[in-house]
Scaffold this motif. Structure first.
Motif, PDB file in Angstrom:
ATOM      1  N   VAL A 149       4.074  12.555 -10.566  1.00 53.47           N
ATOM      2  CA  VAL A 149       3.547  12.041  -9.300  1.00 53.47           C
ATOM      3  C   VAL A 149       4.686  11.748  -8.329  1.00 53.47           C
ATOM      4  CG1 VAL A 149       1.492  11.011 -10.353  1.00 53.47           C
ATOM      5  CG2 VAL A 149       3.582   9.649 -10.132  1.00 53.47           C
ATOM      6  N   VAL A 150       4.311  11.628  -7.063  1.00 51.62           N
ATOM      7  CA  VAL A 150       5.234  11.170  -6.021  1.00 51.62           C
ATOM      8  C   VAL A 150       4.495  10.115  -5.206  1.00 51.62           C
ATOM      9  CG1 VAL A 150       6.563  11.781  -3.977  1.00 51.62           C
ATOM     10  CG2 VAL A 150       6.426  13.386  -5.884  1.00 51.62           C
ATOM     11  N   LEU A 151       5.167   8.997  -4.963  1.00 49.56           N
ATOM     12  CA  LEU A 151       4.603   7.948  -4.121  1.00 49.56           C
ATOM     13  C   LEU A 151       5.417   7.852  -2.838  1.00 49.56           C
ATOM     14  CD1 LEU A 151       3.790   7.088  -7.125  1.00 49.56           C
ATOM     15  CD2 LEU A 151       3.617   4.772  -6.213  1.00 49.56           C
ATOM     16  N   TYR A 152       4.741   7.395  -1.783  1.00 51.70           N
ATOM     17  CA  TYR A 152       5.486   7.150  -0.543  1.00 51.70           C
ATOM     18  C   TYR A 152       4.951   5.898   0.130  1.00 51.70           C
ATOM     19  CZ  TYR A 152       8.646   8.159   3.248  1.00 51.70           C
ATOM     20  OH  TYR A 152       9.700   8.075   4.121  1.00 51.70           O
ATOM     21  N   TRP A 153       5.889   5.078   0.559  1.00 58.73           N
ATOM     22  CA  TRP A 153       5.593   3.885   1.351  1.00 58.73           C
ATOM     23  C   TRP A 153       6.345   4.008   2.663  1.00 58.73           C
ATOM     24  CZ3 TRP A 153       9.011   0.571   3.605  1.00 58.73           C
ATOM     25  CH2 TRP A 153       8.499  -0.620   4.132  1.00 58.73           C
ATOM     26  N   TYR A 154       5.691   3.671   3.763  1.00 55.38           N
ATOM     27  CA  TYR A 154       6.375   3.760   5.048  1.00 55.38           C
ATOM     28  C   TYR A 154       5.956   2.606   5.951  1.00 55.38           C
ATOM     29  CZ  TYR A 154       1.922   5.739   6.623  1.00 55.38           C
ATOM     30  OH  TYR A 154       0.593   5.931   6.880  1.00 55.38           O
ATOM     31  N   MET A 211       0.845  -1.191   0.000  1.00 54.50           N
ATOM     32  CA  MET A 211       0.000   0.000   0.000  1.00 54.50           C
ATOM     33  C   MET A 211       0.886   1.249   0.000  1.00 54.50           C
ATOM     34  SD  MET A 211      -3.144   1.069  -0.042  1.00 54.50           S
ATOM     35  CE  MET A 211      -4.170  -0.274   0.599  1.00 54.50           C
ATOM     36  N   TYR A 212       0.592   2.166  -0.913  1.00 50.78           N
ATOM     37  CA  TYR A 212       1.348   3.412  -1.048  1.00 50.78           C
ATOM     38  C   TYR A 212       0.415   4.615  -0.940  1.00 50.78           C
ATOM     39  CZ  TYR A 212       5.039   0.513  -3.216  1.00 50.78           C
ATOM     40  OH  TYR A 212       5.996  -0.426  -3.481  1.00 50.78           O
ATOM     41  N   GLN A 213       1.006   5.742  -0.638  1.00 49.04           N
ATOM     42  CA  GLN A 213       0.333   7.029  -0.794  1.00 49.04           C
ATOM     43  C   GLN A 213       0.821   7.626  -2.109  1.00 49.04           C
ATOM     44  OE1 GLN A 213      -1.940   8.256   1.561  1.00 49.04           O
ATOM     45  NE2 GLN A 213      -1.652   6.229   2.448  1.00 49.04           N
ATOM     46  N   ILE A 214      -0.099   8.065  -2.959  1.00 48.23           N
ATOM     47  CA  ILE A 214       0.289   8.686  -4.221  1.00 48.23           C
ATOM     48  C   ILE A 214      -0.230  10.119  -4.259  1.00 48.23           C
ATOM     49  CG2 ILE A 214      -1.710   7.618  -5.386  1.00 48.23           C
ATOM     50  CD1 ILE A 214      -0.072   7.797  -8.000  1.00 48.23           C
ATOM     51  N   ALA A 215       0.678  11.053  -4.479  1.00 46.82           N
ATOM     52  CA  ALA A 215       0.339  12.475  -4.557  1.00 46.82           C
ATOM     53  C   ALA A 215       0.246  12.878  -6.033  1.00 46.82           C
ATOM     54  CB  ALA A 215       1.385  13.321  -3.851  1.00 46.82           C
ATOM     55  N   THR A 216      -0.877  13.488  -6.391  1.00 48.30           N
ATOM     56  CA  THR A 216      -1.107  13.971  -7.754  1.00 48.30           C
ATOM     57  C   THR A 216      -1.498  15.444  -7.687  1.00 48.30           C
ATOM     58  OG1 THR A 216      -3.437  13.294  -7.651  1.00 48.30           O
ATOM     59  CG2 THR A 216      -1.864  11.705  -8.561  1.00 48.30           C
ATOM     60  N   SER A 222      -3.939   9.910  -2.385  1.00 48.61           N
ATOM     61  CA  SER A 222      -4.738   8.689  -2.322  1.00 48.61           C
ATOM     62  C   SER A 222      -3.908   7.528  -1.802  1.00 48.61           C
ATOM     63  CB  SER A 222      -5.276   8.325  -3.714  1.00 48.61           C
ATOM     64  OG  SER A 222      -5.968   9.392  -4.308  1.00 48.61           O
ATOM     65  N   SER A 223      -4.585   6.577  -1.182  1.00 49.29           N
ATOM     66  CA  SER A 223      -3.957   5.325  -0.780  1.00 49.29           C
ATOM     67  C   SER A 223      -4.263   4.287  -1.853  1.00 49.29           C
ATOM     68  CB  SER A 223      -4.497   4.856   0.576  1.00 49.29           C
ATOM     69  OG  SER A 223      -4.161   5.773   1.598  1.00 49.29           O
ATOM     70  N   VAL A 224      -3.220   3.689  -2.405  1.00 43.22           N
ATOM     71  CA  VAL A 224      -3.393   2.757  -3.520  1.00 43.22           C
ATOM     72  C   VAL A 224      -2.450   1.574  -3.358  1.00 43.22           C
ATOM     73  CG1 VAL A 224      -3.412   2.476  -6.031  1.00 43.22           C
ATOM     74  CG2 VAL A 224      -3.909   4.713  -5.039  1.00 43.22           C
ATOM     75  N   GLU A 225      -2.953   0.369  -3.656  1.00 43.36           N
ATOM     76  CA  GLU A 225      -2.099  -0.808  -3.688  1.00 43.36           C
ATOM     77  C   GLU A 225      -1.405  -0.877  -5.039  1.00 43.36           C
ATOM     78  OE1 GLU A 225      -3.048  -4.706  -1.070  1.00 43.36           O
ATOM     79  OE2 GLU A 225      -4.375  -4.346  -2.750  1.00 43.36           O
ATOM     80  N   PHE A 226      -0.083  -0.878  -5.017  1.00 41.68           N
ATOM     81  CA  PHE A 226       0.696  -1.024  -6.237  1.00 41.68           C
ATOM     82  C   PHE A 226       1.472  -2.335  -6.175  1.00 41.68           C
ATOM     83  CE2 PHE A 226       0.047   3.517  -6.678  1.00 41.68           C
ATOM     84  CZ  PHE A 226       0.044   3.721  -8.058  1.00 41.68           C
ATOM     85  N   VAL A 227       1.653  -2.945  -7.331  1.00 45.03           N
ATOM     86  CA  VAL A 227       2.557  -4.081  -7.435  1.00 45.03           C
ATOM     87  C   VAL A 227       3.772  -3.615  -8.226  1.00 45.03           C
ATOM     88  CG1 VAL A 227       1.404  -4.984  -9.512  1.00 45.03           C
ATOM     89  CG2 VAL A 227       2.814  -6.505  -8.120  1.00 45.03           C
ATOM     90  N   LEU A 228       4.943  -3.959  -7.733  1.00 46.18           N
ATOM     91  CA  LEU A 228       6.200  -3.491  -8.302  1.00 46.18           C
ATOM     92  C   LEU A 228       6.845  -4.618  -9.100  1.00 46.18           C
ATOM     93  CD1 LEU A 228       8.923  -1.531  -6.311  1.00 46.18           C
ATOM     94  CD2 LEU A 228       9.551  -3.411  -7.798  1.00 46.18           C
TER      95      LEU A 228
END
Length: 268
Positions: free
Chosen positions: A143-148, A96-101, A110-116
């Motif tokens: 965009v900028v994504l963040y995972w923590y 789960m990541y946060q994506i800033a647009t 937004s909170s979005v599940e990404f697969v890498l």
């Protein structure tokens, strides 16, 4: 001499006008990437307005690019998905990541599940059609994504692991809404569905896989993130060591001793 002085003054004025033309309105200047600089009583370019914390990197405190890439993948690996023929664990890389647009001067988060995909470092996500993030991405791909890593409440120890065991990964890049008929979209959906069904469950679908992929691509928008850099923060925290309460950069025996808490991997 007086005439020469006047010519010199005129030249200086012309030079000043060439950096941010005075005849343009504030809105026109800002649209061209200029931002107000109160200290200089004028404008400077956006790239010059970045804070030094964002742009200054001491290379002597950086690990090798391969090491930083491996650290990012270690943080973002998700759960064990399957094993390969050599018995090595293959991870899901779904998190789960946060994506800033942003679009039209309106930010979105937004909170979005990404697969890498660990081979390309690209990320993929499925989203309901017409969501804010999809509208933004269609208009502005940056965009900028963040995972923590969050510390479970039952594991929290005040003044012990609240700071020293925190860590995260920031991802900068461009996003696009994928063409559902493209080979990239088919691959992205297959990566995602394997993590959804589980490796054995997805393999058991056999000939049904193309139909399932086509249906999922039809009902949802699919997002691709093409990253330019991964920024690994607080890599020295011994997050994966039992009983750890101190960052490794305090430990002379650690390979991270004396290294920066901010490590940057450049994809492009």
């Amino acid at each position: 001499m007086k005439k020469l002085g006047m010519l010199f003054l005129a030249a200086l004025l012309l030079a000043g006008c060439s950096t941010a033309p005075a005849q343009k309105t504030d809105a026109e200047l800002e649209a061209e990437g200029w931002v107000k600089n109160p200290e200089a009583n004028g404008y400077i370019k956006m790239e010059d307005a970045l804070t030094t914390a964002s742009v200054v990197i001491d290379e002597s405190q950086q690990l090798s690019q391969l090491e930083i890439r491996d650290l990012a993948l270690d943080y973002l690996r998700g759960w064990p998905l399957k094993t390969d023929e050599a018995g090595q664990t293959i991870y899901a890389y779904r998190e789960m990541y946060q994506i800033a647009t942003s679009y039209n001067n309106e930010p979105g988060l937004s909170s979005v599940e990404f697969v890498l995909d660990p081979q390309t470092m690209k990320l993929y996500a499925s989203s309901e059609k017409g969501t804010e993030k999809c509208v933004h991405i269609a208009k502005n791909p940056k965009v900028v994504l963040y995972w923590y890593k969050q510390i479970p409440e039952e594991e929290y120890i005040a003044y012990k692991n609240d700071y020293f065991n925190s860590y995260g990964v920031q991802i900068k890049g461009t996003a696009k809404l994928m063409d559902p008929a493209s080979e990239e979209a088919q691959k992205a959906a297959a990566l995602y569905l394997e993590t959804l069904y589980g490796a054995e469950g997805w393999a058991a679908m056999g000939e049904k896989q193309p139909t399932i992929i086509a249906k999922l691509l039809e009902v949802n928008d699919w997002i691709e993130i093409d990253p330019t850099e991964y920024v690994v923060n607080s890599l020295q925290w011994s997050y994966n060591k039992e009983g750890s309460t101190r960052p490794e950069w305090y430990d002379p025996e650690s390979p991270y001793f004396g290294k920066s808490v901010r490590q940057v991997y450049y994809v492009h």
